[in-house]
Design a protein around this motif. Structure first.
Motif, PDB file in Angstrom:
ATOM      1  N   ALA A 131      -0.556   3.608  10.956  1.00  0.00           N
ATOM      2  CA  ALA A 131      -1.446   4.023   9.868  1.00  0.00           C
ATOM      3  C   ALA A 131      -2.365   5.161  10.284  1.00  0.00           C
ATOM      4  N   PRO A 419       5.067   2.106   5.461  1.00  0.00           N
ATOM      5  CA  PRO A 419       3.884   1.424   4.919  1.00  0.00           C
ATOM      6  C   PRO A 419       2.687   1.644   5.837  1.00  0.00           C
ATOM      7  N   GLU A 421      -0.186  -0.313   5.444  1.00  0.00           N
ATOM      8  CA  GLU A 421      -1.001  -1.524   5.404  1.00  0.00           C
ATOM      9  C   GLU A 421      -0.921  -2.266   6.736  1.00  0.00           C
ATOM     10  N   ASN A 422      -2.030  -2.844   7.137  1.00  0.00           N
ATOM     11  CA  ASN A 422      -2.094  -3.688   8.330  1.00  0.00           C
ATOM     12  C   ASN A 422      -3.237  -4.674   8.147  1.00  0.00           C
ATOM     13  N   THR A 425      -6.608  -3.025   7.259  1.00  0.00           N
ATOM     14  CA  THR A 425      -6.771  -2.540   5.885  1.00  0.00           C
ATOM     15  C   THR A 425      -6.895  -3.702   4.905  1.00  0.00           C
ATOM     16  N   ARG A 426      -6.170  -4.796   5.174  1.00  0.00           N
ATOM     17  CA  ARG A 426      -6.283  -5.954   4.278  1.00  0.00           C
ATOM     18  C   ARG A 426      -7.672  -6.569   4.334  1.00  0.00           C
ATOM     19  N   ASN A 429     -10.100  -4.205   2.472  1.00  0.00           N
ATOM     20  CA  ASN A 429      -9.978  -4.305   1.021  1.00  0.00           C
ATOM     21  C   ASN A 429     -10.520  -5.629   0.496  1.00  0.00           C
TER      22      ASN A 429
END
Length: 445
Positions: A131, A419, A421-422, A425-426, A429
């Motif tokens: 990312a 992707p 997302e990791n 990032t989760r 968010n």
């Protein structure tokens, strides 16, 4: 839906998720295009990727009809970041030994250890680094019971189940203070162990002719015990055969100027060695000798605190001075934080504005984290730049990639969009704007 059908569906989803995605044909237009070879950015550039490879990159490149096209809107487009000497994929949680494969302190082998067998493509540090724009890495653990850490692997950071680009890609050896401690308490022991090991491997190769295959582990089980005084096991000796034959690079971690000179001196007795110096904190003091020997350096950037005696001459100008002297120097040895590569490269650009300091130009700084480490790894003809025929690894940034305020918009590896997302990032968010009832029980007041 029955439990059996549900289980089968879940299994199918896992298989699809783990399977490598097909390479895409894509054109990125209207970009501030960075080839990565040390040349200046190209305004209004276009890069075309097809079949997993860069087809063309530059100004006035025609986009084939029907090809997926991304308008970069003037954003920077660079090759993927390449990180040399890291433990990506070998560790999930460093403090938990069961998830940490970076060391083998109780193993009977050293040089024969093959780290490609332990790389976990699902490790979160891989997803986090991807990312941040990292697309390739040279992975190795640390030396523990032997000055030889083992054989490192080159990987890609694609979101699939097959990360290894090349196993047994290089051999890693510790000199200096750490090597001396492991070998018996001093550098004298480390140098003796290293020279003896290379001599044993050379003798083994001579007895089997000049055409011993690279990393031919069959030698370890098909040859009788070697005559004379020997220190290495047959397995370790066989692993060093491609090193002395010049078929496998030897990465030597050396920080002190005297240790770097000692590493360069190995070429006198073993002329086929493909040396790569790693660390090189005092490299600026021997930059002329390193440049003359044409040995690449993977340097730790911005080391300026003498934490021990082999770092006494540390200076933030180290990389800039080596580069100015003609050394093929790139940045690496970030351990488990390769996502900081762009920050380090940007700081070296900042040094050019500091009176009497030495840094890198913007163009060279980008090359030091893309084509530079790819060349040092020995795979500059396969990735590290946006030249035709190289892997379709590219990153679209929302600003100058060497500025800390910039982020990654898109990442492609071998032409496949990845992707971003990791777990970080989760978590971001989830807690940036938490909704009522969405928090864990512990957050109830």
């Amino acid at each position: 839906m029955s439990a059996r059908v549900t289980a089968l569906a879940a299994t199918a989803l896992l298989v699809l998720t783990a399977a490598p995605a097909l390479a895409q044909s894509v054109a990125v237009t209207n970009a501030t295009l960075v080839i990565g070879d040390g040349s200046a950015p190209i305004r209004g550039g276009t890069v075309i990727v097809s079949g997993g490879k860069v087809v063309s990159a530059g100004v006035g490149v025609a986009v084939p009809a029907g090809m997926r096209t991304i308008d970069a809107g003037g954003k920077f487009v660079t090759p993927g970041i390449v990180v040399a000497v890291t433990d990506l994929g070998l560790v999930d949680v460093e403090s938990d030994d069961t998830s940490n494969d970076t060391g083998s302190s109780r193993a009977p082998f050293g040089a024969a250890l093959d780290y490609s067998a332990a790389i976990n493509p699902s490790a979160q540090p891989i997803a986090i680094s991807r990312a941040a724009g990292v697309t390739r890495a040279a992975v190795i653990g640390g030396a523990t019971n032997s000055i030889f850490a083992g054989q490192g692997a080159v990987i890609d950071l694609g979101a699939d189940s097959d990360p290894v680009v090349q196993s047994r890609a290089f051999q890693f050896v510790e000199l200096g203070e750490d090597g001396g401690r492991i070998a018996g308490g001093s550098r004298v022991a480390a140098h003796a162990v290293l020279r003896n090991a290379l001599a044993e491997a050379r003798d083994l190769a001579r007895r089997h002719g000049p055409n011993v295959a690279a990393a031919d582990m069959r030698l370890a089980t098909t040859t009788p015990e070697r005559p004379g005084d020997t220190v290495l096991s047959r397995f370790d000796a066989a692993a060093l055969v491609p090193v002395v034959n010049g078929l496998q690079p030897l990465y030597v971690r050396a920080e002190r100027a005297a240790d770097i000179r000692a590493a360069l001196a190995l070429k006198a007795d073993f002329p086929l060695l493909k040396l790569v110096i790693v660390g090189a904190t005092e490299g600026w003091q021997v930059a002329g000798e390193v440049a003359q020997a044409r040995v690449p350096v993977i340097a730790k950037p911005l080391s300026d605190l003498p934490s021990d005696f082999e770092h006494l001459a540390a200076t933030q100008s180290n990389v800039g001075r080596m580069s100015a002297a003609g050394v093929r120097v790139s940045l690496g040895a970030f351990a488990d934080q390769p996502r900081h590569a762009t920050q380090y490269a940007g700081n070296l650009v900042g040094l050019t504005r500091v009176p009497r300091a030495s840094g890198l130009t913007w163009d060279k700084a980008i090359a030091s984290i893309t084509s530079g480490p790819a060349d040092a790894i020995g795979m500059g003809d396969r990735f590290g730049s946006l030249k035709a025929g190289r892997a379709g690894d590219l990153v679209i940034w929302d600003g100058d990639p060497l500025e800390m305020t910039s982020g990654v918009v898109s990442v492609f590896i071998d032409g496949v969009e990845q992707p971003l997302e990791n777990h970080q990032t989760r978590l971001r968010n989830r807690y940036m704007q938490p909704q009522e009832g969405a928090l864990p029980k512990a957050y109830d007041w």
